[in-house]
Design a protein around this motif. Sequence first.
Motif, short mmCIF file in Angstrom:
data_model
loop_
_atom_site.label_atom_id
_atom_site.label_comp_id
_atom_site.label_asym_id
_atom_site.label_seq_id
_atom_site.Cartn_x
_atom_site.Cartn_y
_atom_site.Cartn_z
N THR A 1 0.85 -1.20 0.00
CA THR A 1 0.00 0.00 0.00
C THR A 1 0.88 1.25 0.00
O THR A 1 0.59 2.22 0.68
N GLY A 2 1.96 1.19 -0.75
CA GLY A 2 2.93 2.27 -0.77
C GLY A 2 2.57 3.39 -1.70
O GLY A 2 1.40 3.62 -2.04
N LYS A 3 3.62 4.08 -2.17
CA LYS A 3 3.43 5.28 -2.99
C LYS A 3 2.92 4.97 -4.38
O LYS A 3 2.32 5.82 -5.03
N GLY A 4 3.16 3.77 -4.90
CA GLY A 4 2.78 3.47 -6.27
C GLY A 4 3.84 3.93 -7.26
O GLY A 4 4.78 4.65 -6.91
N ILE A 5 3.67 3.52 -8.51
CA ILE A 5 4.64 3.81 -9.56
C ILE A 5 3.91 4.44 -10.73
O ILE A 5 2.85 3.95 -11.15
N SER A 6 4.47 5.49 -11.29
CA SER A 6 3.84 6.15 -12.43
C SER A 6 3.96 5.28 -13.68
O SER A 6 4.88 4.45 -13.78
N PRO A 7 3.06 5.45 -14.66
CA PRO A 7 3.15 4.66 -15.91
C PRO A 7 4.47 4.86 -16.63
O PRO A 7 4.98 3.94 -17.26
N LEU B 1 -0.59 5.32 -8.64
CA LEU B 1 0.03 6.31 -7.77
C LEU B 1 -0.87 6.59 -6.57
O LEU B 1 -2.07 6.83 -6.71
N GLY B 2 -0.27 6.54 -5.38
CA GLY B 2 -1.00 6.81 -4.15
C GLY B 2 -1.77 5.64 -3.61
O GLY B 2 -2.34 5.74 -2.52
#
Length: 892
Positions: A609-615, A663-664
């Motif tokens: 459940t972290g920051k996520g990764i942009s495309p 993201l998010g």
Amino acid sequence: QVHRNGLGRLAPGARRASARAMAASVRPLDPERLPVTAWCCAAFGILQLVASLVVYSSFGTGGFLPQVDPVEVSQFHIARAMLVPAMLLEACHLFSVRGGSFGQRLRGMEMSMVLVLELCVKLTCYTVMADFGGGVVHTNMRAPGTPRGCYSIRYIEWSIAVPTLIVLNNCPLWDLSAPRVMLRRLWPNLLATLGYVVISWVAQVTPNDTIGWTLVGLSIISYFSVVCDQAVILLATDRDILAFHFKVGAVVVKETIFSIYGIMYLVGISGGISSRTEQLFYTIGDVLLKVLQASALVVVRNWQDLVEWRGALEHKVEIGKKDMSRLFRRASAPIFAMSAEGVVVAWNEHLASVSGIQVQTAVGTSIFDLVAEASRPGLRTAIDACGSGLSSGAVEINGRSVQMLLTLIVQLGGGPHRTITAIGQDLTEVATMKAMNERKAQITAVLGHELRSPLHGIMGLSGSMFEAATNPLQKRQLNMIKGCAVRLLDLVTNIMEMAKSEKIEIEGEKAQPVEKKVVNMMDIVDEVVGMTEMAVDKTGRSLVASNVIMVNNMCNGKLPIVHGDPYKITQLLYNLLTNAAKFTTSGSIQVSAREDVEHSRLEVNVTDTGKGISPEALAKIFEPFQQVSNNDARNFQGIGLGLSVAMGIAKLHGGDIKVTSKLGQGSTFSVILPCDFERRAGLTLRGEDGSGKVRSRAAQQIALSSQGMAPPGGVAVPTGQRPLVLSVDDDDINQEVIEQSLSAEYRIVRAMNGFEAFEYLESGKEFPSLMLLDVMMPGPSGLEVVEQIRNKNSLSHSQLPVIMLSARSPQDATASEAFEKGATDYMQKPFSSAVLKRRLSVIDEVRAEIRRERVVAIEQYKNELSRSQPTAQAAAQPPGESQQDSQPESPD
């Protein structure tokens, strides 16, 4: 005279320059520069227009024709039907112009646009005459006998179409890049043409017979002045222009048609032919003769386009030949050309300089006389097969003993007299540079290690002495020593970083096939989750944030067996879990599995459940040394190899890693590996106690420790004792630094090499809680020691954590190799004693917490087993057997 346009011999820029030069030399606006015929045309044109205006205003017309002949009107319908396809055909040609810039396309459409305009005028006029009974029809006052009509609309059409045709016929004689020059020369001719068309109409409709015939004579004289001026233009035209005879022929055809029109006009007004015959001729002439004239212009135009295209192509080919010849001579690569028989026909300057064979000497000599004897068979084979562009391999050119790798290419067209071009690469320079790079890399690695090791000792010992010193002067001096060592370390680090970029570009060895072993994924995941919980970051803090929960959803049931290297798969999952821990500040990190029966694959999912990764970042996260930029306050700065190594391991096992992220919201890394659905395994089956209970490996070790039993290879840790650390390093200074740094919290056992480390682990003495292992040692290296610990001795990370220490460069590659071999953690020398202490304390804290939680779980399992066992025994007891006889042994 008219300028030389020479379109086939000049480039477009040269043609425009030629037109400008002609405009400057002829000076057409200067009356003194126009020929006499042009001035005569201008005078007759003005005279005819003035005379027509005066006569028309003074005498008017003889009135309109009372009755228009319907046969003549029907001719107009036929003419209109014939003009439509002619105009459509020219319009198609107009819209078919393609290629080049807008200006070039526009110049290509000029003649077509004018011709379409001329046909539109004719079609419009004949439509009016066909639909409105001939349009405006005056009485022809000069023709004797029965009154005949003078169709005024036709004269309007002629006043536009005839000058237009004159322009079209003269266009091929001029450069269309300078149309104003042409119009400045033709305006007298066009004015005279318009004049005799207008005056011919006035001569027919005026009621005064004397004035009418006078106007007829004036129109004839004006027509001949136009013909003479056109002849002067033709005589002044350069015969070297493209399609000269075709263009002159088109002008002659035009003048012939106009002459026939003039003769029919004179015969008509004198009564020599009937009105129907006269009008039929005009109709056929307007449609067929003038369309034929337009077709001749199209032929001339297309022929000119073809010749221009051929000339431009030849010009480009010639320029290309010159460019290739210059490139051949001046190229910085060795190049030569030879015939199919091997006779050298060209030899460039670079090849002459590196081989020592001059151009004059090489040209005309057989290439086989210029190469070493051992290279001749290979070169002969390459020449025979050069049609495919095959490489001839290394060929030594006589002269300075230069070795080259030649690629032979046959020229286009082939044939018995084909030429072969050989492009070479100087292997002598390549081999020398490669040897130099390898030597430089070796020197850099040795230099880095030999400098880092003593710096590690200086910094460590000075730090320990600083903590023990009480004299302020000694403290100040020791601190200065440490500061000098730090500055020297910065210099060494800069040197290592400078060499790192070159080292990355060196091509690595081909990966060895993965060793096929039975891999229990549930056991691997259980171990990796524990390792991640014990991991710390570069500052010594726990890698997993305090408010993040690690959840293993693979504790129950059984999963298919995976065939591969268990330690590489462990490293794969460890990289994914630690990567998730680095960028997850709250929430959870979960590990789950899904079976893909259709494709015989097992999918292990790591969800955070972290920051996520942009495309944008998803496309490159698996590339080496790539890191996703983020503003995480914890600021984890890895080396960018974790995910790349994980992907490499997955590919090595015939699998893959897929990523989904927002993201998010977090990310999910899915490891997909081939598996065997016919064989399954649950949580670790390492041994059985008295109850026959199946235990995990970690639970088994905790149970043994709680009972005072020794882990594999040693005795149990006595209660209340400081943890034991096994330090393996061949350098006494490094050993002293370790002992000075850790002696207050840990007991230290020294081993000077890998053999002593194995001897201690197998001696049955107290088993260490942790091992500090140097990478570079005599005998077995640290990498070999940790690999044997994981493979041969079967000691997992939870049983014996191994922190590897190294001053070897490059750091990234060494760290990656250490993790692949089985290291739990890695630290670069020289390191901070405080950071080392913090990492060890976090490992102890995490292991203690795991031990407490799993002991509780074991006790709960024992209680559940004790409650459920009597019921199961009563159900399985044979009739007549007492309950006392069937009592089982006490469970552990």
